[in-house]
Motif scaffolding. Sequence first.
Motif, PDB file in Angstrom:
ATOM      1  N   ILE A  20       0.846  -1.205   0.000  1.00  0.00           N
ATOM      2  CA  ILE A  20       0.000   0.000   0.000  1.00  0.00           C
ATOM      3  C   ILE A  20       0.882   1.255   0.000  1.00  0.00           C
ATOM      4  CG2 ILE A  20      -1.704   1.359   1.293  1.00  0.00           C
ATOM      5  CD1 ILE A  20      -2.734  -1.329   2.477  1.00  0.00           C
ATOM      6  N   LYS A  23       3.033   1.442  -3.474  1.00  0.00           N
ATOM      7  CA  LYS A  23       2.215   1.628  -4.673  1.00  0.00           C
ATOM      8  C   LYS A  23       1.357   2.894  -4.599  1.00  0.00           C
ATOM      9  CE  LYS A  23       2.260  -2.708  -6.913  1.00  0.00           C
ATOM     10  NZ  LYS A  23       3.635  -3.018  -6.594  1.00  0.00           N
ATOM     11  N   ARG A  24       0.648   3.067  -3.505  1.00  0.00           N
ATOM     12  CA  ARG A  24      -0.278   4.176  -3.375  1.00  0.00           C
ATOM     13  C   ARG A  24       0.359   5.455  -2.861  1.00  0.00           C
ATOM     14  NH1 ARG A  24      -6.417   4.259  -2.663  1.00  0.00           N
ATOM     15  NH2 ARG A  24      -6.707   2.189  -3.494  1.00  0.00           N
ATOM     16  N   GLY A  25       1.370   5.267  -1.983  1.00  0.00           N
ATOM     17  CA  GLY A  25       1.972   6.439  -1.358  1.00  0.00           C
ATOM     18  C   GLY A  25       3.282   6.883  -1.972  1.00  0.00           C
ATOM     19  N   ASP A 117      -9.537   1.157   4.489  1.00  0.00           N
ATOM     20  CA  ASP A 117      -9.439   2.264   3.549  1.00  0.00           C
ATOM     21  C   ASP A 117      -7.962   2.566   3.287  1.00  0.00           C
ATOM     22  OD1 ASP A 117      -9.287   4.766   2.303  1.00  0.00           O
ATOM     23  OD2 ASP A 117     -11.136   5.474   3.268  1.00  0.00           O
ATOM     24  N   HIS A 118      -7.458   2.047   2.166  1.00  0.00           N
ATOM     25  CA  HIS A 118      -6.035   2.179   1.859  1.00  0.00           C
ATOM     26  C   HIS A 118      -5.612   3.628   1.674  1.00  0.00           C
ATOM     27  CE1 HIS A 118      -5.663  -2.264   0.355  1.00  0.00           C
ATOM     28  NE2 HIS A 118      -6.146  -2.152   1.573  1.00  0.00           N
ATOM     29  N   GLN A 119      -6.458   4.438   1.043  1.00  0.00           N
ATOM     30  CA  GLN A 119      -6.093   5.834   0.818  1.00  0.00           C
ATOM     31  C   GLN A 119      -6.006   6.601   2.140  1.00  0.00           C
ATOM     32  OE1 GLN A 119      -4.979   6.956  -2.216  1.00  0.00           O
ATOM     33  NE2 GLN A 119      -4.205   8.561  -0.866  1.00  0.00           N
ATOM     34  N   GLN A 120      -6.946   6.331   3.023  1.00  0.00           N
ATOM     35  CA  GLN A 120      -6.932   6.991   4.329  1.00  0.00           C
ATOM     36  C   GLN A 120      -5.665   6.591   5.114  1.00  0.00           C
ATOM     37  OE1 GLN A 120      -9.940   5.762   7.106  1.00  0.00           O
ATOM     38  NE2 GLN A 120      -9.745   7.623   8.331  1.00  0.00           N
ATOM     39  N   VAL A 122      -2.713   5.712   3.840  1.00  0.00           N
ATOM     40  CA  VAL A 122      -1.595   6.443   3.248  1.00  0.00           C
ATOM     41  C   VAL A 122      -1.641   7.910   3.671  1.00  0.00           C
ATOM     42  CG1 VAL A 122      -0.638   7.272   1.045  1.00  0.00           C
ATOM     43  CG2 VAL A 122      -1.294   4.876   1.288  1.00  0.00           C
ATOM     44  N   ASP A 123      -2.829   8.509   3.638  1.00  0.00           N
ATOM     45  CA  ASP A 123      -2.978   9.921   4.002  1.00  0.00           C
ATOM     46  C   ASP A 123      -2.553  10.180   5.449  1.00  0.00           C
ATOM     47  OD1 ASP A 123      -3.917  10.362   1.456  1.00  0.00           O
ATOM     48  OD2 ASP A 123      -6.032  10.521   2.040  1.00  0.00           O
TER      49      ASP A 123
END
Length: 132
Positions: A20, A23-25, A117-120, A122-123
């Motif tokens: 996560i 890839k996302r962050g 919640d993967h985005q949360q 990372v955020d």
Amino acid sequence: MKTVLIVEDDLINARVFSKILSKRGGLGVKHTENVEEVIKIAQAGEVDLILMDVSLSRSVYQGKSVDGIKITQMLKSDPKTANLPVILVTAHAMEGDRENFLKQSGADGYISKPVVDHQQFVDQIIALLPTD
């Protein structure tokens, strides 16, 4: 590139978090559950943030069992690592745990597992990364 150290004794969780974050962050990731290694990496300034599992079942330091709370206390009491952000990660998300764990450890943040919640996720981590 900012780098996150994942201190986690469950390899599946470590892999999921790692994927996560990279890839996302767009973050670099290191992983260990070895307490001496955690301290060495932190003191050397090799990472920008530590993601710390609260209940490390196999972690031992100087002959004693230690958990993520104890390791965080050690990092926060060392002038070399006191300003390194630490986020606690735990599956023990009972009422009042968040406040209790944060107060006990001196950690900068708290995330409960499982991470849905993967985005949360990372955020929350990016928000605590030091800005240059």
